[in-house]
Design a protein around this motif. Structure first.
Motif, PDB file in Angstrom:
ATOM      1  N   SER A 379       0.932  -1.033  -0.054  1.00 48.29           N
ATOM      2  CA  SER A 379      -0.048   0.310  -0.344  1.00 48.29           C
ATOM      3  C   SER A 379       0.206   1.087   0.121  1.00 48.29           C
ATOM      4  CB  SER A 379      -0.957   0.324   1.294  1.00 48.29           C
ATOM      5  OG  SER A 379      -0.626   0.017   2.579  1.00 48.29           O
ATOM      6  N   VAL A 380       2.131   1.431   0.213  1.00 51.61           N
ATOM      7  CA  VAL A 380       3.152   2.265  -0.166  1.00 51.61           C
ATOM      8  C   VAL A 380       3.297   2.851  -0.654  1.00 51.61           C
ATOM      9  CG1 VAL A 380       5.334   3.297   0.806  1.00 51.61           C
ATOM     10  CG2 VAL A 380       3.918   1.607   2.256  1.00 51.61           C
ATOM     11  N   ALA A 381       3.311   1.510  -2.270  1.00 51.13           N
ATOM     12  CA  ALA A 381       3.363   1.671  -3.287  1.00 51.13           C
ATOM     13  C   ALA A 381       3.264   2.940  -4.305  1.00 51.13           C
ATOM     14  CB  ALA A 381       3.490   0.654  -4.662  1.00 51.13           C
ATOM     15  N   PRO A 382       1.841   3.537  -3.876  1.00 48.86           N
ATOM     16  CA  PRO A 382       2.201   4.863  -4.789  1.00 48.86           C
ATOM     17  C   PRO A 382       1.800   5.939  -3.664  1.00 48.86           C
ATOM     18  CG  PRO A 382      -0.474   3.052  -4.614  1.00 48.86           C
ATOM     19  CD  PRO A 382       0.881   2.843  -3.319  1.00 48.86           C
ATOM     20  N   ARG A 383       2.387   5.661  -2.684  1.00 53.54           N
ATOM     21  CA  ARG A 383       2.512   6.961  -1.850  1.00 53.54           C
ATOM     22  C   ARG A 383       4.152   7.328  -2.110  1.00 53.54           C
ATOM     23  NH1 ARG A 383      -1.528   9.333   1.108  1.00 53.54           N
ATOM     24  NH2 ARG A 383      -3.344   8.107   1.600  1.00 53.54           N
ATOM     25  N   VAL A 384       4.990   6.821  -2.240  1.00 54.08           N
ATOM     26  CA  VAL A 384       6.696   6.697  -2.365  1.00 54.08           C
ATOM     27  C   VAL A 384       6.224   8.741  -2.689  1.00 54.08           C
ATOM     28  CG1 VAL A 384       8.536   6.088  -3.353  1.00 54.08           C
ATOM     29  CG2 VAL A 384       7.402   4.755  -2.458  1.00 54.08           C
ATOM     30  N   GLY A 385       6.391   9.159  -3.763  1.00 53.14           N
ATOM     31  CA  GLY A 385       6.711  10.207  -4.005  1.00 53.14           C
ATOM     32  C   GLY A 385       6.115  11.158  -3.028  1.00 53.14           C
ATOM     33  N   GLU A 386       5.342  10.925  -2.790  1.00 51.48           N
ATOM     34  CA  GLU A 386       4.283  11.893  -1.723  1.00 51.48           C
ATOM     35  C   GLU A 386       5.241  11.913  -0.479  1.00 51.48           C
ATOM     36  OE1 GLU A 386       0.392  12.842   1.070  1.00 51.48           O
ATOM     37  OE2 GLU A 386       0.099  10.794  -0.828  1.00 51.48           O
ATOM     38  N   PHE A 387       5.682  10.286   0.235  1.00 52.36           N
ATOM     39  CA  PHE A 387       6.672  10.309   1.031  1.00 52.36           C
ATOM     40  C   PHE A 387       7.731  10.842   0.986  1.00 52.36           C
ATOM     41  CE2 PHE A 387       9.896   8.760   3.421  1.00 52.36           C
ATOM     42  CZ  PHE A 387       9.680   8.376   4.705  1.00 52.36           C
ATOM     43  N   GLY A 388       8.820  10.890  -0.510  1.00 50.50           N
ATOM     44  CA  GLY A 388       9.931  11.781  -0.445  1.00 50.50           C
ATOM     45  C   GLY A 388       9.688  13.009  -0.529  1.00 50.50           C
ATOM     46  N   ALA A 389       8.727  13.771  -1.391  1.00 49.34           N
ATOM     47  CA  ALA A 389       8.625  15.487  -1.015  1.00 49.34           C
ATOM     48  C   ALA A 389       8.645  15.716   0.850  1.00 49.34           C
ATOM     49  CB  ALA A 389       7.853  15.934  -1.659  1.00 49.34           C
ATOM     50  N   ASP A 390       7.646  14.535   1.309  1.00 48.61           N
ATOM     51  CA  ASP A 390       7.321  15.336   2.550  1.00 48.61           C
ATOM     52  C   ASP A 390       8.113  14.837   3.823  1.00 48.61           C
ATOM     53  OD1 ASP A 390       4.971  16.314   2.864  1.00 48.61           O
ATOM     54  OD2 ASP A 390       3.690  14.289   2.762  1.00 48.61           O
ATOM     55  N   LEU A 391       9.087  14.296   2.961  1.00 51.26           N
ATOM     56  CA  LEU A 391      10.741  13.550   4.123  1.00 51.26           C
ATOM     57  C   LEU A 391      11.806  14.992   3.666  1.00 51.26           C
ATOM     58  CD1 LEU A 391      12.361  11.535   5.467  1.00 51.26           C
ATOM     59  CD2 LEU A 391      13.359  10.927   3.296  1.00 51.26           C
ATOM     60  N   ARG A 392      12.134  15.720   2.518  1.00 51.95           N
ATOM     61  CA  ARG A 392      12.822  16.629   2.843  1.00 51.95           C
ATOM     62  C   ARG A 392      12.110  17.538   3.453  1.00 51.95           C
ATOM     63  NH1 ARG A 392      11.914  15.085  -3.068  1.00 51.95           N
ATOM     64  NH2 ARG A 392      10.546  16.514  -3.526  1.00 51.95           N
ATOM     65  N   ASP A 393      10.853  17.983   3.122  1.00 53.71           N
ATOM     66  CA  ASP A 393      10.562  18.800   4.121  1.00 53.71           C
ATOM     67  C   ASP A 393      11.093  18.699   5.638  1.00 53.71           C
ATOM     68  OD1 ASP A 393      10.040  20.501   2.003  1.00 53.71           O
ATOM     69  OD2 ASP A 393       7.572  20.017   1.974  1.00 53.71           O
ATOM     70  N   ALA A 394      10.253  17.688   6.523  1.00 51.91           N
ATOM     71  CA  ALA A 394      10.882  16.867   7.637  1.00 51.91           C
ATOM     72  C   ALA A 394      12.612  17.425   7.733  1.00 51.91           C
ATOM     73  CB  ALA A 394      10.264  15.954   7.996  1.00 51.91           C
ATOM     74  N   ALA A 395      12.800  16.959   7.000  1.00 51.33           N
ATOM     75  CA  ALA A 395      14.242  16.992   6.965  1.00 51.33           C
ATOM     76  C   ALA A 395      14.624  18.291   7.211  1.00 51.33           C
ATOM     77  CB  ALA A 395      15.080  16.593   6.332  1.00 51.33           C
ATOM     78  N   ALA A 396      14.688  19.103   6.759  1.00 49.43           N
ATOM     79  CA  ALA A 396      14.781  20.536   6.680  1.00 49.43           C
ATOM     80  C   ALA A 396      14.423  22.188   7.832  1.00 49.43           C
ATOM     81  CB  ALA A 396      14.188  21.773   5.249  1.00 49.43           C
ATOM     82  N   ALA A 397      12.606  21.484   8.303  1.00 50.58           N
ATOM     83  CA  ALA A 397      12.151  21.364   9.307  1.00 50.58           C
ATOM     84  C   ALA A 397      13.066  20.566  11.375  1.00 50.58           C
ATOM     85  CB  ALA A 397      11.133  20.906   9.904  1.00 50.58           C
ATOM     86  N   ALA A 398      13.573  19.863  10.541  1.00 47.90           N
ATOM     87  CA  ALA A 398      14.725  19.584  11.215  1.00 47.90           C
ATOM     88  C   ALA A 398      15.423  19.903  11.759  1.00 47.90           C
ATOM     89  CB  ALA A 398      14.602  17.654  11.643  1.00 47.90           C
TER      90      ALA A 398
END
Length: 464
Positions: A379-398
């Protein structure tokens, strides 16, 4: 909460449950990277629920009274044995989960090779359930270190840990924390040379590794086809996508399984004989597992494994593309595990949670750094791109937030004062967990264990 004087209408009771469930993490949709396994198949939940209902009141205590459950269990064991290199002599049992399977593997080994001081050899990355089994069963635990680079034990170190009182050597395929497969062939050979049993904990990923191999992934030998492997466990409520809790424990032959059983006839009641820890067992989860396996089928599992592997590779690439993050190990199963040398990993986990992604932070251990674990499902497969974008934002916030500061409260402070300092109120945990995780990460394991026990005891109070 006391019982109502008069029974409530069925729909009102269900509404109460739905209201309670609203606080839970999402079990479907690919945003929870631990605890649940979502294949994303329409109609599968309804099928499992219907099968569960058919056998919910069947009792596994007596197979002569309920032969349907015995027949279903034998089918599940046969499916697992076929998948995991079993032969014509292979036998098995259906248990309530991976921990029960591991405990029974330890019990069978302990009782099959009696020793005054039985010992269990396990790599440091072996599941905590081995420690639980050793504690419950009075078996000493010999922990073998793993390489910080490979996250695996050296076969020579495992061999050196085997002594005259060792009754079982354990290894993982794969380890839960990092998703790597131990050198099973070498470990099993070392155990066999000393006449000791070898158990492979494949509870987490054993149902996917054979399919990943068929897809071309380099999966090392790990199952009952490996000489020296005497037992193996696999959870059907993980990557077989059955409802919880159903696991299978396989033994190479019936003689190896026999000490697993418990029988008692020296009392006035019915003679008791149990293959597993529980006596009374509901047939509901077992029938649901049967329905799911029969419905998905071999080609269905192959397709699900392909989709999961696609998601694993996509998530690994997304992690590697973020400055400051690195993979703890190259993915070789269904786990993506990553860390950082410059970001506070617990703050990062909070930032991902704020964006709707629920990951599993892991504490540092020896030379192994604190990390974030992702259990990956189809179920993660369709969301990989979305996760990648949020991971970049989350890393910047951290990065902008920096590491958390611990409150000036000693670890041995009274629990109410410690909980108040950490922001834990009557309603439970705070939304952000970085401070709590940082404190637990800093605490020695024994102190961490005591804190966790006290905290769980704080949460588990009667509701009146």
């Amino acid at each position: 909460m006391s019982l109502p004087r008069d029974g409530l209408p069925a729909e009102q009771v269900l509404e109460e449950i739905r209201a309670l469930r609203a606080a839970d993490r999402p079990t479907h949709g690919g945003r929870l990277f631990a605890y649940v396994y979502d294949p994303g198949l329409p109609g599968l939940d309804a099928l499992a629920q219907s099968a569960h209902e058919e056998s919910a009141h069947v009792n596994g205590l007596d197979p002569t009274a309920f032969p349907s459950l015995l027949a279903i269990e034998n089918v599940l064991v046969g499916a697992a044995a076929t998948l995991l290199g079993g032969g014509p002599e292979t036998v098995g049992s259906v248990t309530g989960g991976g921990t029960e399977s591991l405990m029974l593997a330890v019990k069978a080994a302990r009782d099959g090779a009696p020793s005054r001081q039985p010992r269990l050899v396990v790599p440091a990355t072996g599941h905590a359930a081995f420690a639980k089994a050793a504690h419950y069963l009075g078996v000493a635990l010999d922990v073998v270190p793993v390489s910080p680079q490979t996250l695996r034990p050296a076969v020579a170190d495992v061999a050196a840990a085997i002594g005259p009182d060792t009754v079982l050597v354990a290894c993982s395929a794969p380890s839960y924390a990092h998703g790597v497969v131990d050198p099973v062939a070498g470990i099993a050979a070392a155990a066999a040379e000393r006449g000791v049993r070898c158990h492979v904990d494949a509870c987490f990923g054993g149902w996917t590794l054979p399919y990943l191999r068929r897809l071309g992934v380099d999966v090392p030998p790990f199952d009952l086809s490996v000489p020296g492997v005497t037992s193996i466990s696999v959870d059907l409520h993980k990557y077989a996508y059955a409802p919880k809790g159903v696991s299978v424990l396989l033994h190479r032959d019936a003689d190896l399984r026999r000490p697993q059983y418990f029988a008692y006839a020296d009392w006035p009641g019915y003679p008791m004989v149990n293959p597993v820890i529980s006596s009374t067992r509901s047939g509901g989860p077992i029938a649901a597992a049967y329905a799911v396996l029969r419905h998905i089928g071999d080609e269905g599992y192959l397709a699900l494994a392909a989709r999961t592997w696609e998601a694993v590779r996509g998530l690994a690439a997304a992690v590697s593309a973020v400055d400051g993050l690195r993979l703890v190990a190259p993915p070789e199963s269904t786990v993506v595990c990553f860390t950082s040398d410059v970001l506070d990993i617990f703050v990062l986990a909070d930032e991902l949670a704020a964006r709707g992604w629920h990951t599993q932070p892991q504490f540092a251990y020896g030379e192994l750094p604190a990390s974030i674990h992702l259990t990956v499902t189809p179920s993660v497969a369709p969301r990989v791109g979305e996760f990648g974008a949020d991971l970049r934002d989350a890393a910047a916030a951290a990065r902008a937030a920096g590491p958390v500061s611990l409150p000036p409260v000693p670890l041995d402070a009274p629990l109410p004062a410690l909980l108040a300092a950490l922001g834990v109120g009557p309603g439970g945990l705070p939304e952000r967990m970085a401070t709590i995780n940082t404190l637990l990460n800093a605490a020695p394991p024994a102190v961490r264990e005591a804190l966790l026990v006290d905290f769980l005891g704080h949460l588990q109070r009667p509701a009146y």
